[in-house]
Design a protein around this motif. Structure first.
Motif, PDB file in Angstrom:
ATOM      1  N   GLY A  68      41.428  46.070  53.256  1.00  0.00           N
ATOM      2  CA  GLY A  68      40.596  45.343  52.302  1.00  0.00           C
ATOM      3  C   GLY A  68      41.198  44.002  51.958  1.00  0.00           C
ATOM      4  N   ALA A  69      42.022  43.975  50.937  1.00  0.00           N
ATOM      5  CA  ALA A  69      42.663  42.723  50.541  1.00  0.00           C
ATOM      6  C   ALA A  69      43.978  43.041  49.848  1.00  0.00           C
ATOM      7  N   ILE A  70      44.905  42.144  50.018  1.00  0.00           N
ATOM      8  CA  ILE A  70      46.205  42.268  49.369  1.00  0.00           C
ATOM      9  C   ILE A  70      46.343  41.087  48.428  1.00  0.00           C
ATOM     10  N   GLY A  71      46.510  41.357  47.148  1.00  0.00           N
ATOM     11  CA  GLY A  71      46.665  40.265  46.190  1.00  0.00           C
ATOM     12  C   GLY A  71      46.267  40.722  44.806  1.00  0.00           C
ATOM     13  N   ASP A  72      47.138  40.442  43.832  1.00  0.00           N
ATOM     14  CA  ASP A  72      46.893  40.849  42.461  1.00  0.00           C
ATOM     15  C   ASP A  72      47.507  39.782  41.569  1.00  0.00           C
ATOM     16  N   PRO A  73      46.741  39.319  40.579  1.00  0.00           N
ATOM     17  CA  PRO A  73      47.262  38.243  39.723  1.00  0.00           C
ATOM     18  C   PRO A  73      48.589  38.592  39.046  1.00  0.00           C
ATOM     19  N   THR A  84      53.447  44.064  53.259  1.00  0.00           N
ATOM     20  CA  THR A  84      52.143  44.627  53.630  1.00  0.00           C
ATOM     21  C   THR A  84      51.523  43.840  54.793  1.00  0.00           C
ATOM     22  N   LEU A  85      50.716  42.821  54.441  1.00  0.00           N
ATOM     23  CA  LEU A  85      50.062  42.019  55.479  1.00  0.00           C
ATOM     24  C   LEU A  85      51.046  41.443  56.485  1.00  0.00           C
ATOM     25  N   GLY A  86      52.143  40.879  55.947  1.00  0.00           N
ATOM     26  CA  GLY A  86      53.139  40.241  56.804  1.00  0.00           C
ATOM     27  C   GLY A  86      53.734  41.234  57.783  1.00  0.00           C
ATOM     28  N   GLY A 248      29.004  32.217  52.941  1.00  0.00           N
ATOM     29  CA  GLY A 248      30.014  32.537  51.940  1.00  0.00           C
ATOM     30  C   GLY A 248      30.955  33.660  52.321  1.00  0.00           C
ATOM     31  N   LEU A 249      32.009  33.797  51.518  1.00  0.00           N
ATOM     32  CA  LEU A 249      33.065  34.775  51.807  1.00  0.00           C
ATOM     33  C   LEU A 249      32.569  36.217  51.752  1.00  0.00           C
ATOM     34  N   GLY A 250      31.529  36.446  50.998  1.00  0.00           N
ATOM     35  CA  GLY A 250      31.005  37.804  50.878  1.00  0.00           C
ATOM     36  C   GLY A 250      30.419  38.345  52.179  1.00  0.00           C
ATOM     37  N   PHE A 266      41.711  45.028  61.092  1.00  0.00           N
ATOM     38  CA  PHE A 266      40.426  44.413  60.779  1.00  0.00           C
ATOM     39  C   PHE A 266      40.303  44.254  59.276  1.00  0.00           C
ATOM     40  N   GLU A 267      39.998  43.036  58.817  1.00  0.00           N
ATOM     41  CA  GLU A 267      39.892  42.800  57.378  1.00  0.00           C
ATOM     42  C   GLU A 267      38.890  41.689  57.128  1.00  0.00           C
ATOM     43  N   PRO A 268      38.136  41.804  56.036  1.00  0.00           N
ATOM     44  CA  PRO A 268      37.262  40.682  55.694  1.00  0.00           C
ATOM     45  C   PRO A 268      38.093  39.431  55.428  1.00  0.00           C
ATOM     46  N   VAL A 269      37.468  38.257  55.548  1.00  0.00           N
ATOM     47  CA  VAL A 269      38.195  37.004  55.298  1.00  0.00           C
ATOM     48  C   VAL A 269      38.568  36.892  53.819  1.00  0.00           C
ATOM     49  N   HIS A 270      37.730  37.447  52.950  1.00  0.00           N
ATOM     50  CA  HIS A 270      37.970  37.278  51.507  1.00  0.00           C
ATOM     51  C   HIS A 270      39.192  38.037  51.009  1.00  0.00           C
ATOM     52  N   ALA A 273      39.465  39.141  45.044  1.00  0.00           N
ATOM     53  CA  ALA A 273      38.473  38.654  44.068  1.00  0.00           C
ATOM     54  C   ALA A 273      38.638  39.263  42.678  1.00  0.00           C
ATOM     55  N   PRO A 274      39.769  39.041  42.036  1.00  0.00           N
ATOM     56  CA  PRO A 274      39.981  39.655  40.711  1.00  0.00           C
ATOM     57  C   PRO A 274      38.917  39.236  39.694  1.00  0.00           C
ATOM     58  N   ASP A 275      38.276  38.093  39.943  1.00  0.00           N
ATOM     59  CA  ASP A 275      37.254  37.641  38.979  1.00  0.00           C
ATOM     60  C   ASP A 275      36.030  38.549  38.934  1.00  0.00           C
ATOM     61  N   ALA A 282      30.743  42.939  44.070  1.00  0.00           N
ATOM     62  CA  ALA A 282      31.372  42.619  45.360  1.00  0.00           C
ATOM     63  C   ALA A 282      30.406  42.884  46.505  1.00  0.00           C
ATOM     64  N   ASN A 283      30.256  41.911  47.364  1.00  0.00           N
ATOM     65  CA  ASN A 283      29.381  42.043  48.532  1.00  0.00           C
ATOM     66  C   ASN A 283      30.090  42.890  49.597  1.00  0.00           C
ATOM     67  N   PRO A 284      29.497  44.028  50.000  1.00  0.00           N
ATOM     68  CA  PRO A 284      30.163  44.878  50.999  1.00  0.00           C
ATOM     69  C   PRO A 284      29.921  44.398  52.432  1.00  0.00           C
TER      70      PRO A 284
HETATM   71  P1  NAI Z   1      39.011  35.582  47.101  1.00  0.00           P
HETATM   72  O1  NAI Z   1      38.507  35.604  48.492  1.00  0.00           O
HETATM   73  O2  NAI Z   1      39.496  36.875  46.572  1.00  0.00           O
HETATM   74  O3  NAI Z   1      37.846  35.026  46.133  1.00  0.00           O
HETATM   75  C1  NAI Z   1      37.330  33.694  46.216  1.00  0.00           C
HETATM   76  C2  NAI Z   1      35.953  33.638  45.527  1.00  0.00           C
HETATM   77  O4  NAI Z   1      34.982  34.280  46.371  1.00  0.00           O
HETATM   78  C3  NAI Z   1      35.914  34.370  44.197  1.00  0.00           C
HETATM   79  O5  NAI Z   1      35.109  33.670  43.288  1.00  0.00           O
HETATM   80  C4  NAI Z   1      35.298  35.710  44.544  1.00  0.00           C
HETATM   81  O6  NAI Z   1      34.607  36.302  43.477  1.00  0.00           O
HETATM   82  C5  NAI Z   1      34.376  35.354  45.700  1.00  0.00           C
HETATM   83  N1  NAI Z   1      34.276  36.494  46.622  1.00  0.00           N
HETATM   84  C6  NAI Z   1      35.225  36.888  47.523  1.00  0.00           C
HETATM   85  N2  NAI Z   1      34.825  37.973  48.176  1.00  0.00           N
HETATM   86  C7  NAI Z   1      33.608  38.292  47.706  1.00  0.00           C
HETATM   87  C8  NAI Z   1      32.688  39.331  47.987  1.00  0.00           C
HETATM   88  N3  NAI Z   1      32.929  40.293  48.909  1.00  0.00           N
HETATM   89  N4  NAI Z   1      31.520  39.366  47.303  1.00  0.00           N
HETATM   90  C9  NAI Z   1      31.237  38.424  46.387  1.00  0.00           C
HETATM   91  N5  NAI Z   1      32.065  37.413  46.072  1.00  0.00           N
HETATM   92  C10 NAI Z   1      33.251  37.349  46.729  1.00  0.00           C
HETATM   93  O7  NAI Z   1      40.150  34.483  47.036  1.00  0.00           O
HETATM   94  P2  NAI Z   1      41.146  34.109  45.836  1.00  0.00           P
HETATM   95  O8  NAI Z   1      40.463  34.249  44.520  1.00  0.00           O
HETATM   96  O9  NAI Z   1      41.720  32.823  46.211  1.00  0.00           O
HETATM   97  O10 NAI Z   1      42.304  35.180  45.919  1.00  0.00           O
HETATM   98  C11 NAI Z   1      42.357  36.383  45.146  1.00  0.00           C
HETATM   99  C12 NAI Z   1      43.545  37.211  45.599  1.00  0.00           C
HETATM  100  O11 NAI Z   1      43.334  37.668  46.929  1.00  0.00           O
HETATM  101  C13 NAI Z   1      44.862  36.433  45.630  1.00  0.00           C
HETATM  102  O12 NAI Z   1      45.877  37.303  45.197  1.00  0.00           O
HETATM  103  C14 NAI Z   1      45.039  36.084  47.088  1.00  0.00           C
HETATM  104  O13 NAI Z   1      46.383  35.937  47.444  1.00  0.00           O
HETATM  105  C15 NAI Z   1      44.443  37.305  47.766  1.00  0.00           C
HETATM  106  N6  NAI Z   1      43.939  37.060  49.122  1.00  0.00           N
HETATM  107  C16 NAI Z   1      44.195  38.026  50.048  1.00  0.00           C
HETATM  108  C17 NAI Z   1      43.731  37.909  51.337  1.00  0.00           C
HETATM  109  C18 NAI Z   1      44.017  39.013  52.285  1.00  0.00           C
HETATM  110  O14 NAI Z   1      44.346  40.123  51.895  1.00  0.00           O
HETATM  111  N7  NAI Z   1      43.911  38.792  53.564  1.00  0.00           N
HETATM  112  C19 NAI Z   1      42.949  36.748  51.763  1.00  0.00           C
HETATM  113  C20 NAI Z   1      42.679  35.796  50.688  1.00  0.00           C
HETATM  114  C21 NAI Z   1      43.172  35.956  49.419  1.00  0.00           C
END
Ligand code: NAI
Ligand code: MG
Length: 342
Positions: A68-73, A84-86, A248-250, A266-270, A273-275, A282-284
């Motif tokens: 999924g994604a690695i990252g937490d504020p 992890t990713l590295g 968009g990233l979703g 395999f991982e989404p680009v996003h 998204a803590p916001d 979240a868009n699946p």
């Molecule tokens: P992000 O991709 O998590 O979010 C960027 C913007 O796009 C946000 O406003 C978010 O709400 C929106 N968004 C992203 N995915 C979405 C989805 N599936 N559906 C709807 N909206 C979506 O990038 P951000 O905010 O720069 O990073 C957040 C955390 O994720 C950080 O800790 C960062 O390091 C980590 N990160 C991890 C990645 C990975 O695991 N490969 C790649 C990019 C960021």
């Protein structure tokens, strides 16, 4: 024997969109076995170790990894990403980060002119070296003389194999994007590898662009592009531009591959998204399309195509989350894709 997929939901919306993708893929009845590994920020904060050696072994033994994604504020320690990713990208030597961008519906394009909209391109990002190896250091930190060295690495081995992969997946053309005038040492090495690849693929149209010109042309004339290959940092940036052009990233999927060994993660680009985490927004689709890339890799090309078509149709019908113009939740948008698969 059943193919085994190691699943790492990770953090934030990774824990929402990855179970959604697994639900849809599981519904295809391919007999895949999903092995969920609960590595993530929560555990890193509690123990300082995000992923145990035993879990890492389960990842390396699997036929594919879905992440999924690695990252937490709350986590600022770079050790977290490194563990992890590295570690996954590094130890499995997943050198080609393949990021396709295809516009699923006209209305999602930010481009005013309809003639510019047929976006269907692939960014191949070098994934093991470039500017992202953490090589370098800081001298006299905290003083007025503080000096930081963040070094760029390009190796003949690394560059020639990623360019070769770009040529191997080209449909109409390969573009190499770089900055040889400002980075002459790396530029010369990339040029050597490029010249060799061109000689090996005389039938494939190919051109070179400066990275800044490439960014501009991707926006002014996206239909012109097929495959773009670039070093790690440049590819990271270009693939976000591509994601933006395609809605968009979703919606944006990605594969980390070693075409030599056949390993893939395999991982989404996003990111996480803590916001929006925990809100159901979240868009699946990015995770589901990532699942389609994984199925193609595992030898299920027809099912991969069906999954991609179902996701595209749901988005076209606006049966999707608000970021793509719909009004559904993550769960409802997932169901909309699953329903199309019967
Ligand atoms: P992000 O991709 O998590 O979010 C960027 C913007 O796009 C946000 O406003 C978010 O709400 C929106 N968004 C992203 N995915 C979405 C989805 N599936 N559906 C709807 N909206 C979506 O990038 P951000 O905010 O720069 O990073 C957040 C955390 O994720 C950080 O800790 C960062 O390091 C980590 N990160 C991890 C990645 C990975 O695991 N490969 C790649 C990019 C960021
Ligand atoms: Mg990125």
């Amino acid at each position: 024997m059943a193919r085994r997929v190691a699943v790492v939901p990770g953090d934030g919306i990774g824990r929402e969109v990855i179970p959604a993708a697994v639900r849809v893929i599981g519904g295809l009845g391919l007999g895949l076995e999903f092995d969920v590994v609960a590595a993530g920020a929560e555990r890193f904060l509690a123990t300082g170790q995000a992923l145990s050696d035993d879990e890492f072994g389960r990842l390396t033994d699997a036929d594919a990894i879905l992440l999924g994604a690695i990252g937490d504020p709350r986590v600022t320690d770079p050790a977290y990403t490194a563990q992890t990713l590295g570690r996954i990208r590094g130890e499995l030597d997943l050198y080609a980060n393949v990021r396709p961008a295809r516009l699923l519906d006209q209305r999602l394009s930010p481009l005013r002119d309809p003639g510019r909209r047929p976006v269907d391109l692939v960014v191949v990002r070098e994934n093991t070296e470039g500017l992202y190896t953490s090589l370098g250091g800081r001298l006299r930190p905290g003083t007025p003389a503080e000096t930081a060295l963040q070094q760029h690495i390009s190796t003949y081995h690394g560059v020639s194999r990623v360019i070769a992969h770009a040529f191997s997946i080209a449909r109409t053309e390969v573009v190499m994007a770089g900055k040889a005038n400002a980075m002459p040492h790396a530029g010369a090495l990339w040029q050597r590898c490029w010249d060799e690849a061109r000689a090996a693929h005389p039938g494939v149209p190919a051109r070179q662009l400066a990275i800044d010109a490439c960014a501009l042309h991707m926006i002014t004339d996206p239909p012109r592009f097929d495959v773009i290959v670039a070093e790690n940092c440049f590819g990271d940036i270009l693939s976000d531009i591509a994601a933006g052009l395609a809605g968009g990233l979703g919606l944006a999927p990605s594969a980390n591959l070693n075409p030599g060994t056949g390993r893939g993660m395999f991982e989404p680009v996003h990111g996480s998204a803590p916001d929006i985490a925990g809100t159901g927004a979240a868009n699946p689709v990015a995770a589901i399309r990532t699942g389609a890339l994984m199925l193609a890799h595992l030898g299920f090309p027809a099912e991969a195509e069906a999954l991609e078509a179902a996701a595209a149709d749901a988005v076209r019908c606006r049966e999707c989350t608000p970021d793509a113009g719909g009004s559904l939740s993550t769960g409802q948008a997932t169901a909309a894709v699953a329903r199309r698969l019967g």
